[in-house]
Motif scaffolding. Structure first.
Motif, PDB file in Angstrom:
ATOM      1  N   LEU A 105      24.299  51.844 -25.072  1.00 28.50           N
ATOM      2  CA  LEU A 105      23.755  50.597 -25.604  1.00 28.50           C
ATOM      3  C   LEU A 105      24.753  50.011 -26.587  1.00 28.50           C
ATOM      4  O   LEU A 105      25.237  50.713 -27.486  1.00 28.50           O
ATOM      5  N   PHE A 106      25.073  48.731 -26.398  1.00 33.08           N
ATOM      6  CA  PHE A 106      25.954  47.986 -27.294  1.00 33.08           C
ATOM      7  C   PHE A 106      25.189  46.752 -27.761  1.00 33.08           C
ATOM      8  O   PHE A 106      24.422  46.180 -27.000  1.00 33.08           O
ATOM      9  N   PHE A 107      25.413  46.349 -28.988  1.00 28.64           N
ATOM     10  CA  PHE A 107      24.830  45.101 -29.458  1.00 28.64           C
ATOM     11  C   PHE A 107      25.934  44.164 -29.886  1.00 28.64           C
ATOM     12  O   PHE A 107      27.025  44.577 -30.269  1.00 28.64           O
ATOM     13  N   ASN A 108      25.650  42.883 -29.774  1.00 27.80           N
ATOM     14  CA  ASN A 108      26.607  41.851 -30.115  1.00 27.80           C
ATOM     15  C   ASN A 108      26.575  41.672 -31.632  1.00 27.80           C
ATOM     16  O   ASN A 108      25.693  41.015 -32.167  1.00 27.80           O
ATOM     17  N   GLY A 109      27.535  42.290 -32.301  1.00 21.25           N
ATOM     18  CA  GLY A 109      27.611  42.230 -33.754  1.00 21.25           C
ATOM     19  C   GLY A 109      28.186  40.908 -34.235  1.00 21.25           C
ATOM     20  O   GLY A 109      28.377  39.971 -33.473  1.00 21.25           O
ATOM     21  N   THR A 110      28.501  40.859 -35.493  1.00 21.44           N
ATOM     22  CA  THR A 110      29.009  39.613 -36.068  1.00 21.44           C
ATOM     23  C   THR A 110      30.393  39.258 -35.557  1.00 21.44           C
ATOM     24  O   THR A 110      30.742  38.092 -35.471  1.00 21.44           O
ATOM     25  N   ARG A 111      31.192  40.267 -35.194  1.00 25.82           N
ATOM     26  CA  ARG A 111      32.550  39.979 -34.729  1.00 25.82           C
ATOM     27  C   ARG A 111      32.854  40.503 -33.337  1.00 25.82           C
ATOM     28  O   ARG A 111      33.767  40.028 -32.691  1.00 25.82           O
ATOM     29  N   SER A 112      32.104  41.509 -32.890  1.00 28.16           N
ATOM     30  CA  SER A 112      32.389  42.094 -31.583  1.00 28.16           C
ATOM     31  C   SER A 112      31.175  42.874 -31.092  1.00 28.16           C
ATOM     32  O   SER A 112      30.196  43.043 -31.813  1.00 28.16           O
ATOM     33  N   TRP A 113      31.255  43.369 -29.876  1.00 28.64           N
ATOM     34  CA  TRP A 113      30.212  44.227 -29.328  1.00 28.64           C
ATOM     35  C   TRP A 113      30.401  45.618 -29.913  1.00 28.64           C
ATOM     36  O   TRP A 113      31.492  46.181 -29.855  1.00 28.64           O
ATOM     37  N   GLU A 114      29.326  46.185 -30.470  1.00 33.95           N
ATOM     38  CA  GLU A 114      29.402  47.471 -31.144  1.00 33.95           C
ATOM     39  C   GLU A 114      28.523  48.499 -30.438  1.00 33.95           C
ATOM     40  O   GLU A 114      27.393  48.202 -30.060  1.00 33.95           O
ATOM     41  N   HIS A 115      29.073  49.709 -30.276  1.00 34.68           N
ATOM     42  CA  HIS A 115      28.305  50.792 -29.662  1.00 34.68           C
ATOM     43  C   HIS A 115      27.176  51.193 -30.600  1.00 34.68           C
ATOM     44  O   HIS A 115      27.390  51.427 -31.787  1.00 34.68           O
ATOM     45  N   TYR A 116      25.960  51.270 -30.064  1.00 34.13           N
ATOM     46  CA  TYR A 116      24.793  51.598 -30.871  1.00 34.13           C
ATOM     47  C   TYR A 116      24.283  53.004 -30.571  1.00 34.13           C
ATOM     48  O   TYR A 116      24.024  53.788 -31.476  1.00 34.13           O
ATOM     49  N   LYS A 117      24.134  53.335 -29.288  1.00 32.93           N
ATOM     50  CA  LYS A 117      23.522  54.605 -28.933  1.00 32.93           C
ATOM     51  C   LYS A 117      23.936  54.995 -27.520  1.00 32.93           C
ATOM     52  O   LYS A 117      24.164  54.145 -26.675  1.00 32.93           O
ATOM     53  N   ASN A 166      13.384  50.023 -31.341  1.00 31.75           N
ATOM     54  CA  ASN A 166      13.147  48.935 -32.292  1.00 31.75           C
ATOM     55  C   ASN A 166      14.510  48.539 -32.830  1.00 31.75           C
ATOM     56  O   ASN A 166      15.007  49.147 -33.769  1.00 31.75           O
ATOM     57  N   PHE A 167      15.131  47.592 -32.204  1.00 29.59           N
ATOM     58  CA  PHE A 167      16.496  47.222 -32.532  1.00 29.59           C
ATOM     59  C   PHE A 167      16.483  46.146 -33.606  1.00 29.59           C
ATOM     60  O   PHE A 167      16.323  44.971 -33.319  1.00 29.59           O
ATOM     61  N   SER A 168      16.658  46.538 -34.840  1.00 28.40           N
ATOM     62  CA  SER A 168      16.543  45.627 -35.959  1.00 28.40           C
ATOM     63  C   SER A 168      17.672  44.616 -36.014  1.00 28.40           C
ATOM     64  O   SER A 168      17.591  43.611 -36.703  1.00 28.40           O
ATOM     65  N   PHE A 169      18.750  44.844 -35.258  1.00 30.06           N
ATOM     66  CA  PHE A 169      19.881  43.916 -35.275  1.00 30.06           C
ATOM     67  C   PHE A 169      19.658  42.724 -34.356  1.00 30.06           C
ATOM     68  O   PHE A 169      20.440  41.802 -34.357  1.00 30.06           O
ATOM     69  N   LEU A 170      18.604  42.749 -33.534  1.00 32.05           N
ATOM     70  CA  LEU A 170      18.369  41.638 -32.601  1.00 32.05           C
ATOM     71  C   LEU A 170      17.652  40.493 -33.284  1.00 32.05           C
ATOM     72  O   LEU A 170      16.884  40.659 -34.153  1.00 32.05           O
TER      73      LEU A 170
END
Length: 170
Positions: A105-117, A166-170
């Motif tokens: 799982l990756f999320f679209n962070g503020t600057r790039s896609w970041e590995h989450y889990k 529960n992805f709080s970054f979304l």
């Protein structure tokens, strides 16, 4: 009535590399202005590329690379899915007959896609095909991952795993 354009707009790799499997998996968002494209063998590693539609055509906005500690044969990027906003991506690496499949799982962070889990390391087994298919709901709260060769109960009955987050970054 829906009218389709006679000529497609194209998203292409800006690299002369051959045999990349570019386009093995593709997804487009509801607005039609973002496309994700998988390439399981780009210079020996799997990637998922995100393209945005600009005024002058499609432009590469991000590349999500296979983690360095994985062998090429894991097939990173063979299947993937995104939430409806293109903020969360579930990328599978279904492995092979000698490798355990995983899902990232990756999320679209503020600057790039970041590995989450990473999912599946404890629940999948060698050759079960964990990650052969993946689906994420529109809101990015549930992920379903298929393992069509799972034989934990009997001979290759297959199994589907559901994960909730529960992805709080979304």
């Amino acid at each position: 009535s829906i009218a389709w354009a006679d000529s497609p707009s194209t998203a292409r790799i800006n690299s002369p590399v051959v045999f990349t499997d570019f386009g093995r998996e593709v997804l487009i968002n509801d607005a039609g202005d973002k496309i994700a494209v998988g390439a399981v063998n780009l210079l020996g590693k799997g990637v998922v590329m995100i393209f945005n539609l600009e005024d002058n055509g499609w432009s590469l906005s991000a590349t999500i690379n296979q983690p360095d500690n994985l062998p090429k044969e894991i097939n990173f990027g063979k299947t993937f899915d995104l939430d409806s906003d293109f903020n969360l991506i579930s990328i599978s690496a279904p492995g092979s007959s000698s490798l355990i499949g995983r899902n990232f799982l990756f999320f679209n962070g503020t600057r790039s896609w970041e590995h989450y889990k990473t999912l599946g390391e404890s629940s999948s087994s060698v050759g079960d095909g964990f990650g052969s298919s993946v689906s994420i709901d529109d809101d990015g709260k549930y992920v379903a991952i298929g393992a069509p060769n799972d034989a934990t109960v009997s001979s290759h009955l297959g199994k589907t795993y559901q994960y909730a987050g529960n992805f709080s970054f979304l």
